[in-house]
Design a protein around this motif. Structure first.
Motif, PDB file in Angstrom:
ATOM      1  N   LEU A   1       0.829  -1.212   0.000  1.00 53.48           N
ATOM      2  CA  LEU A   1       0.000   0.000   0.000  1.00 53.48           C
ATOM      3  C   LEU A   1       0.862   1.261   0.000  1.00 53.48           C
ATOM      4  CD1 LEU A   1      -2.803  -1.050   2.539  1.00 53.48           C
ATOM      5  CD2 LEU A   1      -2.994  -0.845   0.037  1.00 53.48           C
ATOM      6  N   VAL A   2       1.947   1.238   0.771  1.00 55.56           N
ATOM      7  CA  VAL A   2       2.849   2.395   0.796  1.00 55.56           C
ATOM      8  C   VAL A   2       3.495   2.601  -0.568  1.00 55.56           C
ATOM      9  CG1 VAL A   2       5.002   3.285   1.782  1.00 55.56           C
ATOM     10  CG2 VAL A   2       3.287   2.260   3.273  1.00 55.56           C
ATOM     11  N   VAL A   3       3.943   1.513  -1.178  1.00 59.15           N
ATOM     12  CA  VAL A   3       4.585   1.616  -2.491  1.00 59.15           C
ATOM     13  C   VAL A   3       3.598   2.139  -3.540  1.00 59.15           C
ATOM     14  CG1 VAL A   3       5.585   0.258  -4.376  1.00 59.15           C
ATOM     15  CG2 VAL A   3       6.328  -0.137  -2.021  1.00 59.15           C
ATOM     16  N   ILE A   4       2.367   1.642  -3.519  1.00 55.72           N
ATOM     17  CA  ILE A   4       1.359   2.106  -4.490  1.00 55.72           C
ATOM     18  C   ILE A   4       1.112   3.611  -4.316  1.00 55.72           C
ATOM     19  CG2 ILE A   4      -1.085   1.952  -5.111  1.00 55.72           C
ATOM     20  CD1 ILE A   4      -0.916  -1.043  -4.442  1.00 55.72           C
ATOM     21  N   TYR A   5       1.001   4.047  -3.089  1.00 56.28           N
ATOM     22  CA  TYR A   5       0.791   5.482  -2.836  1.00 56.28           C
ATOM     23  C   TYR A   5       1.970   6.294  -3.356  1.00 56.28           C
ATOM     24  CZ  TYR A   5       0.691   9.871  -0.268  1.00 56.28           C
ATOM     25  OH  TYR A   5       0.723  11.204   0.062  1.00 56.28           O
ATOM     26  N   LEU A   6       3.193   5.855  -3.096  1.00 49.26           N
ATOM     27  CA  LEU A   6       4.371   6.587  -3.544  1.00 49.26           C
ATOM     28  C   LEU A   6       4.440   6.658  -5.067  1.00 49.26           C
ATOM     29  CD1 LEU A   6       7.056   5.185  -1.058  1.00 49.26           C
ATOM     30  CD2 LEU A   6       6.059   7.471  -1.049  1.00 49.26           C
ATOM     31  N   VAL A   7       4.134   5.554  -5.736  1.00 50.84           N
ATOM     32  CA  VAL A   7       4.197   5.531  -7.202  1.00 50.84           C
ATOM     33  C   VAL A   7       3.146   6.444  -7.811  1.00 50.84           C
ATOM     34  CG1 VAL A   7       3.865   4.058  -9.230  1.00 50.84           C
ATOM     35  CG2 VAL A   7       5.238   3.232  -7.313  1.00 50.84           C
ATOM     36  N   VAL A   8       1.938   6.391  -7.267  1.00 50.12           N
ATOM     37  CA  VAL A   8       0.855   7.196  -7.829  1.00 50.12           C
ATOM     38  C   VAL A   8       1.086   8.689  -7.589  1.00 50.12           C
ATOM     39  CG1 VAL A   8      -1.610   7.727  -7.639  1.00 50.12           C
ATOM     40  CG2 VAL A   8      -0.834   5.345  -7.689  1.00 50.12           C
ATOM     41  N   TYR A   9       1.548   9.049  -6.423  1.00 50.55           N
ATOM     42  CA  TYR A   9       1.636  10.463  -6.059  1.00 50.55           C
ATOM     43  C   TYR A   9       2.983  11.077  -6.416  1.00 50.55           C
ATOM     44  CZ  TYR A   9       0.717  14.688  -3.372  1.00 50.55           C
ATOM     45  OH  TYR A   9       0.508  16.005  -3.013  1.00 50.55           O
ATOM     46  N   TYR A  10       4.083  10.309  -6.247  1.00 51.03           N
ATOM     47  CA  TYR A  10       5.411  10.884  -6.471  1.00 51.03           C
ATOM     48  C   TYR A  10       6.085  10.400  -7.745  1.00 51.03           C
ATOM     49  CZ  TYR A  10       5.185  12.823  -1.786  1.00 51.03           C
ATOM     50  OH  TYR A  10       4.811  13.541  -0.682  1.00 51.03           O
ATOM     51  N   ARG A  11       5.509   9.420  -8.419  1.00 56.63           N
ATOM     52  CA  ARG A  11       5.997   8.949  -9.707  1.00 56.63           C
ATOM     53  C   ARG A  11       7.483   8.598  -9.664  1.00 56.63           C
ATOM     54  NH1 ARG A  11       2.464  12.226 -14.278  1.00 56.63           N
ATOM     55  NH2 ARG A  11       0.458  11.920 -13.233  1.00 56.63           N
ATOM     56  N   GLY A  12       8.320   9.355 -10.369  1.00 58.22           N
ATOM     57  CA  GLY A  12       9.745   9.015 -10.429  1.00 58.22           C
ATOM     58  C   GLY A  12      10.438   9.070  -9.084  1.00 58.22           C
ATOM     59  N   LEU A  13      10.017   9.997  -8.243  1.00 58.65           N
ATOM     60  CA  LEU A  13      10.611  10.078  -6.904  1.00 58.65           C
ATOM     61  C   LEU A  13      10.366   8.816  -6.080  1.00 58.65           C
ATOM     62  CD1 LEU A  13       9.807  13.757  -5.821  1.00 58.65           C
ATOM     63  CD2 LEU A  13      12.030  12.814  -6.440  1.00 58.65           C
ATOM     64  N   SER A  14       9.340   8.046  -6.445  1.00 61.48           N
ATOM     65  CA  SER A  14       9.041   6.816  -5.707  1.00 61.48           C
ATOM     66  C   SER A  14      10.180   5.806  -5.813  1.00 61.48           C
ATOM     67  CB  SER A  14       7.739   6.193  -6.215  1.00 61.48           C
ATOM     68  OG  SER A  14       7.881   5.785  -7.570  1.00 61.48           O
ATOM     69  N   LEU A  15      10.988   5.889  -6.911  1.00 66.56           N
ATOM     70  CA  LEU A  15      12.133   4.976  -7.038  1.00 66.56           C
ATOM     71  C   LEU A  15      13.131   5.215  -5.911  1.00 66.56           C
ATOM     72  CD1 LEU A  15      12.695   5.175 -10.905  1.00 66.56           C
ATOM     73  CD2 LEU A  15      11.514   3.384  -9.607  1.00 66.56           C
ATOM     74  N   ILE A  16      13.350   6.492  -5.578  1.00 70.07           N
ATOM     75  CA  ILE A  16      14.260   6.811  -4.480  1.00 70.07           C
ATOM     76  C   ILE A  16      13.683   6.310  -3.155  1.00 70.07           C
ATOM     77  CG2 ILE A  16      15.387   8.691  -3.233  1.00 70.07           C
ATOM     78  CD1 ILE A  16      15.289  10.311  -5.814  1.00 70.07           C
ATOM     79  N   ALA A  17      12.394   6.500  -2.957  1.00 65.36           N
ATOM     80  CA  ALA A  17      11.750   6.065  -1.717  1.00 65.36           C
ATOM     81  C   ALA A  17      11.779   4.542  -1.580  1.00 65.36           C
ATOM     82  CB  ALA A  17      10.311   6.569  -1.676  1.00 65.36           C
ATOM     83  N   ILE A  18      11.480   3.829  -2.683  1.00 64.46           N
ATOM     84  CA  ILE A  18      11.466   2.361  -2.630  1.00 64.46           C
ATOM     85  C   ILE A  18      12.871   1.831  -2.360  1.00 64.46           C
ATOM     86  CG2 ILE A  18      11.083   0.277  -3.991  1.00 64.46           C
ATOM     87  CD1 ILE A  18       8.796   1.800  -5.399  1.00 64.46           C
ATOM     88  N   ALA A  19      13.881   2.423  -3.006  1.00 65.97           N
ATOM     89  CA  ALA A  19      15.262   1.997  -2.757  1.00 65.97           C
ATOM     90  C   ALA A  19      15.638   2.227  -1.300  1.00 65.97           C
ATOM     91  CB  ALA A  19      16.211   2.749  -3.676  1.00 65.97           C
ATOM     92  N   SER A  20      15.198   3.353  -0.737  1.00 67.47           N
ATOM     93  CA  SER A  20      15.488   3.641   0.670  1.00 67.47           C
ATOM     94  C   SER A  20      14.788   2.642   1.588  1.00 67.47           C
ATOM     95  CB  SER A  20      15.051   5.065   1.014  1.00 67.47           C
ATOM     96  OG  SER A  20      15.734   6.010   0.228  1.00 67.47           O
ATOM     97  N   LEU A  21      13.550   2.277   1.271  1.00 71.07           N
ATOM     98  CA  LEU A  21      12.828   1.287   2.067  1.00 71.07           C
ATOM     99  C   LEU A  21      13.534  -0.067   2.033  1.00 71.07           C
ATOM    100  CD1 LEU A  21       9.083   2.048   1.206  1.00 71.07           C
ATOM    101  CD2 LEU A  21      10.166   2.246   3.454  1.00 71.07           C
ATOM    102  N   LEU A  22      14.032  -0.447   0.860  1.00 69.81           N
ATOM    103  CA  LEU A  22      14.736  -1.727   0.737  1.00 69.81           C
ATOM    104  C   LEU A  22      16.019  -1.731   1.555  1.00 69.81           C
ATOM    105  CD1 LEU A  22      14.250  -2.492  -3.077  1.00 69.81           C
ATOM    106  CD2 LEU A  22      13.084  -3.555  -1.132  1.00 69.81           C
ATOM    107  N   VAL A  23      16.748  -0.624   1.534  1.00 72.11           N
ATOM    108  CA  VAL A  23      17.975  -0.533   2.328  1.00 72.11           C
ATOM    109  C   VAL A  23      17.645  -0.599   3.816  1.00 72.11           C
ATOM    110  CG1 VAL A  23      19.877   0.994   2.980  1.00 72.11           C
ATOM    111  CG2 VAL A  23      19.272   0.704   0.579  1.00 72.11           C
ATOM    112  N   SER A  24      16.595   0.120   4.220  1.00 69.44           N
ATOM    113  CA  SER A  24      16.183   0.093   5.630  1.00 69.44           C
ATOM    114  C   SER A  24      15.765  -1.314   6.052  1.00 69.44           C
ATOM    115  CB  SER A  24      15.029   1.073   5.850  1.00 69.44           C
ATOM    116  OG  SER A  24      14.605   1.063   7.190  1.00 69.44           O
ATOM    117  N   ALA A  25      15.033  -2.006   5.172  1.00 69.29           N
ATOM    118  CA  ALA A  25      14.603  -3.371   5.488  1.00 69.29           C
ATOM    119  C   ALA A  25      15.798  -4.315   5.609  1.00 69.29           C
ATOM    120  CB  ALA A  25      13.647  -3.874   4.414  1.00 69.29           C
ATOM    121  N   ALA A  26      16.783  -4.165   4.710  1.00 69.96           N
ATOM    122  CA  ALA A  26      17.970  -5.025   4.752  1.00 69.96           C
ATOM    123  C   ALA A  26      18.763  -4.798   6.035  1.00 69.96           C
ATOM    124  CB  ALA A  26      18.849  -4.768   3.527  1.00 69.96           C
TER     125      ALA A  26
END
Length: 599
Positions: free
Chosen positions: A411-436
């Protein structure tokens, strides 16, 4: 002075790769630590992996007041933890809950029944001299025939036969031996040994006439002058050690300085023995250490005890007295929870150490050694509740937690993609690093500080997804605000960062403070939620400072973002930006003729 400041700022902005390399090194180091330690998955708690959770409630002993205090509770936790871990249950968790409860979590894959028996055995440990012992009460069996009951009645009616069976026993060892002495005679303060030395018992086996004469002179036929002795004799005669309720009630409420009655299993575990015991000579605090070993001469399992300095003096005094008695009064009973764990005989004076021999198996020897080492608790505990979670149920709960986390992340990823578009790539990469980082640290914390991932901890990790995403959103919105003011992307990123950084730090500080308070004031599984929430909040600061911001600085140099592509999430038209700000040069008026009057 202004020029150097600008140069330093530009130098810091021009090398975001250093921060990214730092994060990469941290990830590689943590991952390598996981594989080197042999732990590649987080340690799971009882509710996820399966196991048994036992809640013990502290009770005051009769005559005690204010015994339930933090000092005694913490002492009890340490002793129970040592006792359970002494069985090899290295992942057991023992902790206090409230002011009078102790929670013991025993994971699957261990001898849970044995560990539970050890945990439930929490009363004081005493060493009492044996005054009288009667053996031979068979253990109750569902298939027992009626003839066994007839034999019991015969044994009660004809004590001469019991005496004969006892005299035919082997020489005194840790195996208890019945001696047919009169109860009232044995209860005298200073029991005198028989005229026949115990070492010559074998020579008088067949002398039935002597036994009959002895029985005729048995003083038990005369009433005792001491009412307390008569009462204890009556209780001993009525005691049925095959009855669990009767065993638990035997000697209940007796003080260490009183004579008492108790039951105990015979070494072969097939019969029950009942005892009249004298006042306690030592307690569990006098034992320094106990170990189960194999006797090199006999090849049998034995238990070696070492006493403290004060305990050695007491033990020397009591063994000196017992070694001069005949069986069973040369025995001392190791009494735990009112039940005789063992009743070894004493042949000579002992002091700092002793060996308990008998029909021990490896398991029974280790159990007794464990009890001797860690049996002296300052409080009495009663089993309040026992919760057993099967591995299947734990697996279902873990699966449900992972599904909930995946749904929240999606749900967070869908919101980021819909609202922030290209910026969502930076957010998703940051989430993956935080999860790792979170996964690696939680995995390493298992073997280091015994951290266990339970269901509330999983909930804390799911909540942390929103907290981490919130930091990205704050930064992105600050950048967008600068773009709306008409600035280009690169200066917009640098101007937005100080304002976003302040907001992120304040927000994360509040979250961490709440997690810290929750961890301190709560107990049990809720602490798992607080710990995970605090850990992920700290990691959020690390990821935003050392990954999200540097990555955003690099992306601002790319045409896709810098030119405000409509899918970049930074399209000036879509954001309603003002016309670009341009620097205007100051126009200085041309020098004209100077007015003589002004000059």
């Amino acid at each position: 002075m202004a020029a150097p400041k600008k140069g330093r700022r530009q130098g810091a902005q021009g090398k975001p790769g250093r921060s990214l390399v730092f994060i990469l090194i941290a990830l590689v180091a943590l991952t390598g630590g996981m594989f080197l330690s042999g732990h590649t998955t987080p340690r799971l708690g009882i509710d996820l992996a399966g196991g048994t959770s036992i809640t013990l409630e502290a009770k005051n002993e009769p005559g005690q007041k204010n015994a339930i205090n933090p000092t005694n509770m913490n002492t009890a936790v340490d002793i129970i933890n040592n006792r359970v871990n002494g069985l090899g249950v290295s992942e057991a968790e023992v902790q206090t809950q409230g002011d009078r409860n102790i929670i013991v979590n025993i994971p699957k894959g261990t001898n849970e029944k044995q560990a539970r028996d050890q945990v439930g055995t929490t009363a004081q440990l005493y060493f009492r001299p044996v005054i009288t012992q009667t053996s031979g009460a068979p253990m109750p069996e569902p298939s027992a025939s009626s003839s066994s009951g007839t034999d019991k009645e015969k044994d009660k009616a004809d004590k001469g036969k019991a005496d004969k069976a006892t005299d035919e026993a082997t020489s005194p060892t840790a195996t208890p031996t019945s001696q047919g002495r009169a109860v009232t005679d044995a209860l005298k303060a200073d029991p005198t040994p028989s005229t026949t030395p115990s070492g010559k018992a074998k020579d008088d086996k067949g002398d039935k006439g002597d036994k009959d004469d002895k029985k005729k002179d048995d003083p038990s036929s005369t009433p005792s002058a001491d009412p307390a002795t008569a009462k204890l004799q009556e209780q001993f005669a009525k005691l049925d050690c095959t009855d669990k309720t009767a065993r638990a009630a035997a000697g209940k409420g007796a003080k260490p300085s009183d004579n008492t009655i108790a039951c105990g299993k015979s070494p072969d575990g097939k019969t029950w023995d009942k005892f009249i015991l004298g006042p306690a000579e030592l307690n569990g605090k006098d034992v320094d250490d106990a170990k189960a070993t194999i006797n090199q001469q006999s090849g049998a399992w034995v238990v070696n005890m070492d006493f403290t300095k004060g305990g050695s003096k007491k033990f020397s005094a009591v063994t000196t007295k017992l070694s001069q008695q005949q069986p069973p009064q040369n025995q001392f009973a190791i009494v735990l929870d009112g039940e005789v764990a063992s009743a070894p005989s004493v042949r000579t004076t002992l002091s700092s150490n002793a060996e308990i021999s008998g029909s021990f198996t490896q398991e029974s020897a280790k159990d007794l050694a464990n009890i001797l080492s860690y049996g002296a608790l300052p409080l009495t505990f009663h089993e309040q509740s026992v919760t057993t979670v099967s591995p299947a149920l734990g697996g279902e709960q873990l699966k449900a937690g992972l599904i909930a986390g995946a749904i929240g992340l999606a749900l967070v990823v869908i919101y980021l993609v819909v609202y922030y578009r290209g910026l969502s790539l930076i957010a998703i990469a940051s989430l993956l690093v935080s999860a790792a980082l979170t996964y690696a640290i939680m995995t390493l914390l298992g073997p280091t500080i015994k951290f266990a991932l339970n269901l509330p901890a999983v909930c804390g990790a799911i909540v942390a997804i929103g907290i981490t995403a919130d930091s990205f959103i704050v930064f992105f919105e600050r950048v967008r605000d600068e773009v709306r003011e008409g600035r280009t992307l690169r200066p917009a990123v640098e101007r937005a960062w100080p304002r976003a950084r302040r907001t992120i730090l304040v927000s994360d500080f509040v979250s961490f403070l709440a997690a810290a308070v929750l961890f301190v004031v709560t107990v049990g599984k809720v602490q798992g939620f607080a710990f995970t929430l605090g850990l992920t909040t700290l990691l959020d600061v690390v990821v935003v400072f050392f990954f999200t911001k540097p990555l955003m600085t690099l992306m601002a140099r790319k045409k896709f973002f810098a030119n405000g592509h409509k899918w970049s999430g930074l399209d000036p038209k879509r954001l309603g930006a003002k016309p670009p700000l341009r620097r205007s040069r100051r126009v200085t008026p041309a020098a004209g003729p100077v007015d003589p009057k002004e000059a």
